[in-house]
Write an enzyme that holds these catalytic residues in place. Sequence first.
Site, short mmCIF file in Angstrom:
data_model
loop_
_atom_site.label_atom_id
_atom_site.label_comp_id
_atom_site.label_asym_id
_atom_site.label_seq_id
_atom_site.Cartn_x
_atom_site.Cartn_y
_atom_site.Cartn_z
N PHE A 25 -37.46 -40.31 -21.98
CA PHE A 25 -38.01 -41.02 -20.83
C PHE A 25 -39.21 -40.27 -20.26
O PHE A 25 -39.11 -39.08 -19.94
CB PHE A 25 -36.91 -41.15 -19.78
CG PHE A 25 -37.27 -41.92 -18.56
CD1 PHE A 25 -37.52 -43.28 -18.61
CD2 PHE A 25 -37.33 -41.29 -17.31
CE1 PHE A 25 -37.83 -43.99 -17.46
CE2 PHE A 25 -37.63 -42.00 -16.16
CZ PHE A 25 -37.89 -43.35 -16.24
N SER A 93 -32.68 -36.75 -25.32
CA SER A 93 -32.51 -37.24 -23.96
C SER A 93 -32.29 -38.75 -23.95
O SER A 93 -31.35 -39.24 -24.57
CB SER A 93 -33.73 -36.84 -23.12
OG SER A 93 -33.47 -37.02 -21.74
N MET A 94 -33.15 -39.55 -23.29
CA MET A 94 -33.00 -40.99 -23.37
C MET A 94 -33.10 -41.47 -24.81
O MET A 94 -32.48 -42.47 -25.19
CB MET A 94 -34.05 -41.70 -22.52
CG MET A 94 -33.94 -43.23 -22.56
SD MET A 94 -35.29 -44.11 -21.75
CE MET A 94 -36.61 -43.94 -22.97
N ASP A 194 -29.51 -26.78 -19.10
CA ASP A 194 -30.34 -27.98 -19.10
C ASP A 194 -30.51 -28.41 -17.64
O ASP A 194 -29.53 -28.71 -16.97
CB ASP A 194 -29.65 -29.08 -19.92
CG ASP A 194 -30.50 -30.32 -20.10
OD1 ASP A 194 -31.32 -30.63 -19.22
OD2 ASP A 194 -30.33 -31.00 -21.14
N HIS A 224 -33.94 -28.28 -21.49
CA HIS A 224 -33.75 -29.68 -21.87
C HIS A 224 -34.54 -30.08 -23.13
O HIS A 224 -34.00 -30.68 -24.04
CB HIS A 224 -34.14 -30.59 -20.71
CG HIS A 224 -33.91 -32.04 -21.00
ND1 HIS A 224 -32.66 -32.56 -21.26
CD2 HIS A 224 -34.77 -33.08 -21.09
CE1 HIS A 224 -32.76 -33.86 -21.50
NE2 HIS A 224 -34.03 -34.19 -21.40
#
Length: 259
Positions: A25, A93-94, A194, A224
């Site tokens: 994202f 992530s996303m 993270d 992250h």
Amino acid sequence: MPVLPGAEPYRREGGEVGVLLCHGFTGSPQSLRPWARYLSGHGLTVSVPLLPGHGTRWEDMALTGWPDWYAEVDRALRLLRERCARVFVAGLSMGGALALRLAAKHGEGVEGVVVVNPANKVHGLSAYTLPMARHLVRTTKGIRSDIAKEGALEIGYDRVPLHAAHSLRTFLRLVDGELPQVTQPLLLLRSVRDHVVPAADSARILSRVSSTDVTEILLEQSYHVATLDHDADRIFDESLAFIGRLAPSVGKEGTTAGG
């Protein structure tokens, strides 16, 4: 609107095994490019699409939502399946949530899933105010470059459009309900530190998928955006080993498309 230098989509032709990498994202293919180059260097066909509204300016992202982002990775997966005999999906992530939904929806059309610090929920009190706040405030502070490695930078937006954040919240709730449909082998790599996605997201994913072949690996030295961080080489090596275990033709000469 021109794409930011380095944020361009990535595609390299290789053998009969393909990998689709999904970025996160407000991010871009730049965060996954070293991973993509590593996999293509070992003979895989690799695709890293640029999600709509990403890689340009945040104002463009404000005009998009999760159906646009998912449609792009779904299209890229279908193209890979036309070209390759076996296809894997992966994401950061996303992008991990996107990969998991692709696995849930495409079933046997996806051989396995690799996710790095996958997102499962928009956290904090602000998540509950998004439905109303997005009509009052356009943006909030960006989340790019959560990286421990000195000098490493992620190309991304310094502002997050609240319309897009609300759409992300809706999407993650949708994917959470679809996780039991994920049956493929799963490799999950998670950073111990993270600052964007908490460990609870990975735990939730692992508790809800129906996969029986599951491996979780902890990344001790990264934040992250681990694909650009100290543990990047481990991510690359472990993902290649995972794919090679499930598709033994990887890395062998003479592999071709089709089959």
